[in-house]
Design a protein around this motif. Structure first.
Motif, PDB file in Angstrom:
ATOM      1  N   SER A   9       0.801  -1.224   0.000  1.00 12.85           N
ATOM      2  CA  SER A   9       0.000   0.000   0.000  1.00 12.85           C
ATOM      3  C   SER A   9       0.833   1.273   0.000  1.00 12.85           C
ATOM      4  N   TYR A  77     -10.626   0.192   7.798  1.00 12.00           N
ATOM      5  CA  TYR A  77     -10.822   0.964   6.560  1.00 12.00           C
ATOM      6  C   TYR A  77     -11.790   0.261   5.627  1.00 12.00           C
ATOM      7  N   THR A 115     -10.544   0.109  -1.178  1.00 14.67           N
ATOM      8  CA  THR A 115     -11.562   1.164  -1.087  1.00 14.67           C
ATOM      9  C   THR A 115     -12.897   0.681  -1.620  1.00 14.67           C
ATOM     10  N   ILE A 136      -5.009  11.414  -3.163  1.00  5.62           N
ATOM     11  CA  ILE A 136      -3.790  10.771  -3.646  1.00  5.62           C
ATOM     12  C   ILE A 136      -3.190  11.532  -4.819  1.00  5.62           C
ATOM     13  N   LYS A 454      -4.801   0.600  -2.575  1.00  5.80           N
ATOM     14  CA  LYS A 454      -5.667   1.579  -1.912  1.00  5.80           C
ATOM     15  C   LYS A 454      -7.118   1.192  -2.102  1.00  5.80           C
TER      16      LYS A 454
END
Length: 454
Positions: A9, A77, A115, A136, A454
């Motif tokens: 990551s 997350y 994500t 990002i 991500k």
């Protein structure tokens, strides 16, 4: 049971640390197969938000010293069990640890898959997911603020408020259509018109800020045009800060399109330095001139360069004609030389003009201010709700069009069920914008450009 995925990551470059993220039902079990805590902690027994120092092993051999951080579902997350291995940031070491994680049972994560799982598990909606990518890729302070604001849910809250207003109308209209004989409190046509008009106005405010938002987040396609030897390539080099384009006193040096992305203040410009536009019988030059004209037509912003030390001639006038009606700033270059150009002759063709000397860098601040004013970024509030992607804009446009149809139907005296059909169409577009009722194709579109990890 969901599959367990893993990826590096952190950037694929040497650094102080590198993080390998593992997410899924077996994340902690897989981490325990490759990680041994120096304190003797069993990862399976550790609560969430706990870390332990240890060693990563592969085939019974130590690979690296690392810290393992545990997150328990749903407070992670992705909303799943997550284990993160923070290793030393050498590329070989990270790849070796990742291979060990795969051998222990994890599958490679696809672009944006962490994500995407956060979205599917209700940790964020689609606009917030797009905010992650915006952070990002941010190339300036305003872009970073706007992306963080989106991630924080500003756009989601704005769209949800608009949607609630339209849903109230749909609910009232549906009640009248489905239960005409029931004693249901009616919503007057004036109330319906007020709510639909208000919702449409809010969408139009968002849409009016889209181009300025794109300028700071995605960038603006910008063409540098002009006849040969007016200083286009020197301007390109001034904006990039290094010799990106070849500069000589020979007219026609640039025959191809030279492209570069630069940041001018908080605006991102995707610059294209084009060949000089002029009449020529040279076959190679003609190709470059045609490419320059095509670039001019497709660009959202044009920097048309003119030589301050020369009078406007027929070729300059042709270029001005190409620029008319477009977002164009006239760059009056070579301001350090005796001025012969009549600036009044530019009027009616361009919206703004700036005097610079690309060779010595003077006029940079004035050019920055002119670009920001033309693109509307000088008045842009990055803390306000903002549409940041073309997908969001399309959904907002569709919703506004449906609301316009509903209002037209209401004013024309059409039946209320016809009004309801259009209002419901607006709701569907708004729900697609936030992802509450998005198709798989829409979700795929959002995560297509995410980076792996991500």
């Amino acid at each position: 049971m969901s599959s367990t995925i893993a990826a590096i990551s952190t950037p694929q470059a040497a650094g102080g640390i590198g993080v390998i993220r593992i997410s899924g039902d077996d994340a902690i079990a897989i981490a325990s197969r490759v990680f041994r805590s120096k304190a003797g902690h069993r990862l399976e027994d550790m609560p969430g938000y706990r870390a332990t120092l240890g060693v990563v092993e592969a085939n019974g051999e130590a690979v690296d010293e690392a810290v393992c951080l545990i997150f328990r579902a749903p407070r992670s997350y992705t909303g799943e069990d997550v284990a993160e291995l923070s290793c030393h940031g050498g590329l070989f070491v990270l790849q070796r640890v990742l291979r060990a994680v795969f051998e222990a049972g994890a599958e490679p994560a696809g672009p944006g898959e962490f994500t995407r799982r956060a979205f599917l598990n209700g940790k964020m909606d689609l606009t917030e997911a797009e905010g992650v990518m915006g952070i990002i890729s941010a190339q300036g302070e305003q872009a970073a603020k706007a992306a963080l604001n989106t991630l924080d849910g500003a756009l989601s809250r704005k769209i949800s408020g608009i949607c609630r207003s339209v849903v109230e109308v749909c609910a009232a209209l549906s009640a009248w259509v489905d239960y005409p004989d029931e004693d249901i409190e009616e919503m007057s046509e004036d109330e319906i018109e007020e709510k639909l008009t208000g919702a449409k106005a809010e969408l139009e405010k968002l849409l009016s800020r889209f181009d300025a938002g794109q300028a700071i987040t995605e960038g603006v396609n910008t063409a540098i045009v002009g006849k040969p030897n007016v200083g286009k390539s020197t301007l390109m080099n001034m904006l990039t800060g290094y010799n990106r384009s070849i500069v000589t006193k020979v007219a026609g040096t640039t025959r191809d399109v030279v492209e570069e992305t630069v940041r001018l203040g908080d605006v991102v410009l995707r610059l294209a330095d084009t060949a000089g536009i002029h009449d020529t019988k040279d076959e190679v030059e003609s190709i470059g001139v045609n490419m320059a004209k095509e670039k001019l037509e497709r660009s959202s912003l044009i920097l048309a360069v003119f030589d301050s030390s020369r009078e406007i001639d027929e070729e300059d006038e042709k270029i001005l004609g190409y620029c008319k009606g477009k977002n164009c700033i006239a760059i009056i270059n070579k301001s350090d030389l005796e001025e012969k150009l009549d600036e009044s002759r530019l009027g009616g063709f361009v919206e703004a003009s700036v005097k610079i000397s690309a060779e010595n860098g003077s006029g940079y601040d004035e050019l920055k201010e002119a670009v920001e004013k033309m693109l509307g970024t000088d008045k842009l509030d990055p803390s306000a709700a903002m549409l940041t992607t073309e997908r969001q804009r399309r959904a907002a446009v569709k919703a506004a069009e449906c609301l316009d149809e509903a209002l037209s139907a209401l004013k024309c005296g059409m039946t209320l069920d016809a009004v309801n059909v259009s209002a419901d169409c607006a709701v569907q577009a708004l729900l697609e914008l936030t992802g509450e009722k998005a198709s798989d194709a829409v979700v795929d579109e959002v995560f297509r450009n995410f980076c792996v990890g991500k």
